[in-house]
Design a protein around this motif. Structure first.
Motif, PDB file in Angstrom:
ATOM      1  N   CYS A   1       0.837  -1.196   0.000  1.00  0.00           N
ATOM      2  CA  CYS A   1       0.000   0.000   0.000  1.00  0.00           C
ATOM      3  C   CYS A   1       0.874   1.249   0.000  1.00  0.00           C
ATOM      4  CB  CYS A   1      -0.975  -0.001   1.173  1.00  0.00           C
ATOM      5  SG  CYS A   1      -0.290   0.547   2.724  1.00  0.00           S
TER       6      CYS A   1
ATOM      7  N   THR B   1       1.469   3.340   2.261  1.00  0.00           N
ATOM      8  CA  THR B   1       2.351   3.459   3.435  1.00  0.00           C
ATOM      9  C   THR B   1       3.681   2.757   3.177  1.00  0.00           C
ATOM     10  OG1 THR B   1       0.408   3.537   4.868  1.00  0.00           O
ATOM     11  CG2 THR B   1       2.504   3.045   5.921  1.00  0.00           C
TER      12      THR B   1
ATOM     13  N   HIS C   1       2.534  -5.009   6.014  1.00  0.00           N
ATOM     14  CA  HIS C   1       1.585  -5.045   7.123  1.00  0.00           C
ATOM     15  C   HIS C   1       0.200  -5.502   6.655  1.00  0.00           C
ATOM     16  CE1 HIS C   1       1.374  -1.062   5.286  1.00  0.00           C
ATOM     17  NE2 HIS C   1       0.090  -1.112   5.573  1.00  0.00           N
ATOM     18  N   GLU C   2       0.053  -5.738   5.354  1.00  0.00           N
ATOM     19  CA  GLU C   2      -1.222  -6.249   4.838  1.00  0.00           C
ATOM     20  C   GLU C   2      -0.935  -7.675   4.370  1.00  0.00           C
ATOM     21  OE1 GLU C   2      -2.689  -3.582   1.862  1.00  0.00           O
ATOM     22  OE2 GLU C   2      -2.479  -1.822   3.157  1.00  0.00           O
TER      23      GLU C   2
ATOM     24  N   GLU D   1      -6.941  -5.558   6.606  1.00  0.00           N
ATOM     25  CA  GLU D   1      -6.339  -4.434   7.349  1.00  0.00           C
ATOM     26  C   GLU D   1      -6.700  -3.086   6.717  1.00  0.00           C
ATOM     27  OE1 GLU D   1      -3.855  -1.372   8.739  1.00  0.00           O
ATOM     28  OE2 GLU D   1      -3.701  -2.143   6.698  1.00  0.00           O
TER      29      GLU D   1
HETATM   30 ZN   LIG Z   1      -1.423  -0.395   4.359  1.00  0.00          ZN
END
Ligand SMILES: [Zn+2]
Ligand SMILES: [Zn+2]
Length: 332
Positions: free
Chosen positions: A56, A58, A75-76, A158
């Motif tokens: 993503c 981020t 983190h996803e 998430e």
């Molecule tokens: Zn993300």
């Protein structure tokens, strides 16, 4: 050999580590590292084998230096538990709340672990992330994925929770909500709001990308280029552009005493004139991660169909021109 921290279980290479752990590491420049150490499992943690990871905005910002992060990105994810204190978790397909609070401070005691001052955040703050063959994560963060949900859908858990979290800050005025941004985050936010029965107008930069294919989507989509900056338009604007300039655009779109919800995070300082917040008595809410374990509170209310009037009213106030739908959109 490095010291093994207290609470770490590390006797020998575990059975699940059939192949080397080769993660995507960020240290000024993202790169695959073939000889990265096998993740160690502390008490209360699980080792998860990756099935699918999402990238993503981020992640892109972290690669540019956001938060000064160095370590494994990601983190996803959807993964499978291969080791845990709780044996019932082993073999389960999971997603996770990426924030791990200390469990001892006043924020954690108040159920506010997302704001624990010493929290770790998977692949973002103080903890290696999911873009690896295997990674460690606290068991308390894990959420089992039902068999009916595919990996390709579950990997959005998430970011979808983060999108649904917008609803916690958006007053229900009955008017259409403007979502700035037609990338992944903007689209997820729009769908989350629509799913809860709100009316939505998406403002993006991509004529074909603005939620293509469905009738409401085309009717509720505008291009940034159609808007005038002095627009005095919407009671609620959700900024999800992924660009530093998004907040200035939001400030130009919101009505006096209106609400702006900010979703974008960018590396580096941003210069923006904040005087409209005072002059127009605006409310500005930051919105980050959602709660994957929260159930029911975002249930669909009586759906309100978005309609062309939303788009036309916004355009009329903006003094913009109408852009005819194209392709499949025209036939919708
Ligand atoms: Zn993300
Ligand atoms: Zn804490």
């Amino acid at each position: 050999m490095p010291d093994v921290p207290a609470g770490v279980r590390r006797a020998r290479i575990p059975e699940y580590a059939r192949s080397p752990c080769a993660p995507l590491v960020c240290d000024r420049q993202p790169r695959l590292v073939r000889d990265y150490p096998e993740p160690v499992r502390r008490e209360g943690e699980a080792i998860v084998e990756l099935r699918v990871a999402g990238i993503c905005h981020t992640d892109l910002e972290l690669a540019r230096g956001y938060l000064g992060f160095e370590g494994v990105l990601g983190h996803e994810f959807v993964g499978e538990v291969v080791a845990a204190d709780e044996q019932r978790l082993v073999g389960k397909r999971v997603v996770a709340d990426i924030n791990a609070g200390c469990g001892r401070c006043t924020d954690c005691d108040a159920g506010n672990a997302h704001h624990c001052a010493t929290r770790t955040v998977l692949g973002i703050v103080g903890r290696d992330g999911a873009m690896a063959d295997r990674f460690a994560i606290p068991q308390k963060c894990l959420v089992e994925v039902p068999d009916t949900v595919t990996d390709s859908a579950a990997v959005f858990a998430e970011p979808l929770a983060a999108a649904l979290h917008v609803l916690d800050d958006v007053p229900d005025t009955g008017e259409p909500i403007v979502v700035l941004g037609d990338g992944k985050l903007g689209q997820l936010v729009a769908r989350a709001l629509l799913g809860s029965g709100r009316r939505v107008v998406v403002v993006g930069r991509h004529e074909r990308q603005a939620l293509p294919g469905a009738r409401w989507q085309v009717r509720g989509a505008l291009l940034e280029s159609e808007l005038a900056h002095e627009l005095d338009g919407s009671a609620v604007v959700v900024e999800a552009t992924g660009r530093a300039a998004g907040i200035a655009l939001a400030l130009g779109l919101v009505r006096p005493r209106g609400t702006i919800v900010l979703k974008t995070t960018v590396a580096g300082a941003t210069s923006v004139d904040l005087s409209p917040i005072v002059i127009h008595e605006l409310k500005v809410a930051g919105s980050r991660c959602g709660d994957l374990k929260k159930r029911g509170s975002h249930a669909r209310r009586t759906p309100r169909r978005p309609h062309a009037a939303d788009r036309r009213a916004l355009l009329a106030r903006a003094g913009g021109r109408r852009v005819p739908p194209r392709g499949r959109a025209r036939r919708a």
